[in-house]
Enzyme design. Structure first.
Site, PDB file in Angstrom:
ATOM      1  N   GLY A 218     -21.278 -11.446   3.367  1.00 43.86           N
ATOM      2  CA  GLY A 218     -22.099 -10.490   4.102  1.00 43.86           C
ATOM      3  C   GLY A 218     -23.456 -10.272   3.476  1.00 43.86           C
ATOM      4  O   GLY A 218     -24.482 -10.228   4.165  1.00 43.86           O
ATOM      5  N   GLU A 219     -23.489 -10.147   2.145  1.00 43.33           N
ATOM      6  CA  GLU A 219     -24.750  -9.932   1.451  1.00 43.33           C
ATOM      7  C   GLU A 219     -25.620 -11.192   1.498  1.00 43.33           C
ATOM      8  O   GLU A 219     -26.845 -11.110   1.606  1.00 43.33           O
ATOM      9  CB  GLU A 219     -24.500  -9.526  -0.001  1.00 43.33           C
ATOM     10  CG  GLU A 219     -23.925  -8.130  -0.176  1.00 43.33           C
ATOM     11  CD  GLU A 219     -22.464  -8.047   0.202  1.00 43.33           C
ATOM     12  OE1 GLU A 219     -21.784  -9.109   0.251  1.00 43.33           O
ATOM     13  OE2 GLU A 219     -21.974  -6.933   0.468  1.00 43.33           O
TER      14      GLU A 219
END
Length: 457
Positions: free
Chosen positions: A73-74
């Site tokens: 996600g990051e």
């Protein structure tokens, strides 16, 4: 390097050296009994070679910027910023997880990408020196004590972008402020998501003049309704199940459980079952947060329902009142959640019905999809506040009320459409953090020169 920081560095280094006889057997066991760890095992030790192809016009002999993210996600959220930075600066990319590494490798095939070394001084010092790292940028909350202490020892400035601190994380770090204040005080720039984050970083020791507010970079994703997301293959996959189940005449209602965890999925499905039958066929799209936990999902998903995986599917003929109105699809691939989100009618935010803190609902908001969450939203508190105030997100105290909400959403397509429009409005209003972040990073990125060379390490 200040004497207090030097003291902590030497303590970490001494512990590192004392613990090596115990660390080595553990590392051997990981290599021997975890086949998934072997392909990138040397990267965990900082020993892997790396290659890169920077633009010919870029000066790379003067040092590089290490940009570090946590997981998938990051890595996706940081991609626009990394792309901007890579236009002017030579970058080395690292990630904590394999999925984050693969996302970076896919998005930036010409840049050096690896897993970050284990957080030990004896691994970080040679890693930083061999790659000629001059500055470090961490994404969100990736605070690694050895990494930062080694950076200070080498004279490498470090900063954080899109920084945030959850309530739980802030309380935990506050209890050990005598240690974290040295680390936070060494940071040369911290670009935060919200005003609350700004105050928390200052409280933990970051100098007031070095903390800046830019907003959340995750809002600056490509607009999924303007050609930014190709969902054609997923649409075919989703419709295949719906045709088999005999619902061609009226499209089923699609409920997406986004970045969901096993236990909360089990409770959500139980709540949905209590509310059946529904006026529309209900197609539940399950997108697990961690694919390594797929066996847990398959262990409790009802065998008498249509259950299709992304790669293959099976169905059984047994039906009853509930099963005639409900079927499931299980996403067993990484990298397709954003495209799947566009196809949903309602999205449940994963990690909010378990005490996890919540995962990002921004993809759904950008696609104009109504949202529902549970009570545990500490990790996404600002985003949830914006979307709830805007009218496109509903927070529930628990999954028991989900069936009533589903019934309301099925019966009120106009209300559902209005909620989606409200989310799109919030998405449009919140964009711009990328440009602000780049402006705020200019002082930090100036005067790129070789890091100090030390021979006493």
């Amino acid at each position: 390097m200040r004497s207090s920081s030097l003291f902590y560095y030497r303590i970490f280094l001494l512990l590192n050296r004392i613990l090596w006889p115990f660390i080595l057997p553990v590392l051997f066991c990981v290599w021997a009994f975890s086949p998934r760890s072997r392909p990138h095992f040397l990267e965990r030790l900082g020993l892997s070679s790396f290659s890169s192809r920077y633009p010919e016009t870029m000066e790379v002999s003067s040092g590089k910027i290490l940009f570090h993210v946590a997981s998938l996600g990051e890595a996706n959220a940081a991609t626009p910023l990394i792309r901007k930075l890579s236009e002017s600066f030579p970058l080395v990319l690292t990630a904590t997880t394999v999925t984050g590494r693969e996302a970076l490798k896919k998005n930036f095939p010409l840049l050096p990408v690896s897993l970050a070394p284990i957080d030990l001084p004896d691994l970080w010092i040679p890693f930083l020196k061999s790659r000629q790292i001059q500055k470090i940028l961490l994404f969100e909350t990736e605070i690694w004590p050895s990494m930062l202490l080694c950076a200070m020892r080498l004279g490498i400035p470090a900063g954080i972008v899109n920084a945030r601190l959850s309530t739980r994380g802030f309380r935990r770090m506050s209890r050990f402020r005598f240690l974290f204040s040295r680390l936070f005080g060494s940071l040369k720039t911290v670009v935060v998501q919200s005003g609350e984050d700004l105050e928390r970083f200052r409280t933990l020791g970051v100098p007031k003049q070095d903390v800046h507010l830019a907003g959340n970079l995750k809002w600056d994703i490509p607009d999924p309704l303007k050609g930014g997301t190709d969902s054609s293959l997923l649409s075919e996959w989703v419709q295949r199940a719906e045709k088999i189940w005999g619902s061609e005449n009226r499209r089923p209602f699609r409920l997406l459980l986004s970045s969901i965890h096993p236990e909360e999925t089990k409770r959500i499905l139980a709540a949905i079952e209590k509310g059946a039958p529904y006026p529309l066929f209900l197609h539940v799209l399950i997108a697990p947060r961690h694919l390594e936990r797929l066996p847990e999902f398959r262990s409790f998903l009802p065998k008498s329902l249509l259950v299709q995986d992304r790669h293959d599917f099976f169905f059984m003929e047994e039906k009853n009142v509930l099963h005639g109105h409900l079927f499931l699809s299980l996403l067993d691939t990484y990298g397709e959640l954003r495209a799947l989100t566009v196809l949903a009618d309602l999205v449940v935010v994963g990690g909010t019905f378990d005490p996890v803190g919540g995962h990002s609902p921004i993809d759904a908001a950008a696609a104009g999809i109504p949202l529902v969450s549970g009570p545990n939203v500490d990790h996404i508190r600002e985003v949830v506040q914006d979307l709830s105030d805007g009218g496109g997100m509903i927070q529930l105290p628990g999954p028991d009320l989900l069936s009533a909400l589903l019934l309301e959403q099925m019966k009120s397509p106009e209300k559902r459409e209005k909620m989606g429009q409200k989310n799109r409005e919030v998405f449009a209003a919140q964009r711009g953090a990328l440009q602000r972040t780049m402006e705020l990073l200019k002082p930090f990125l100036e005067e790129m020169s070789p890091p100090s060379k030390r021979t006493d390490l």
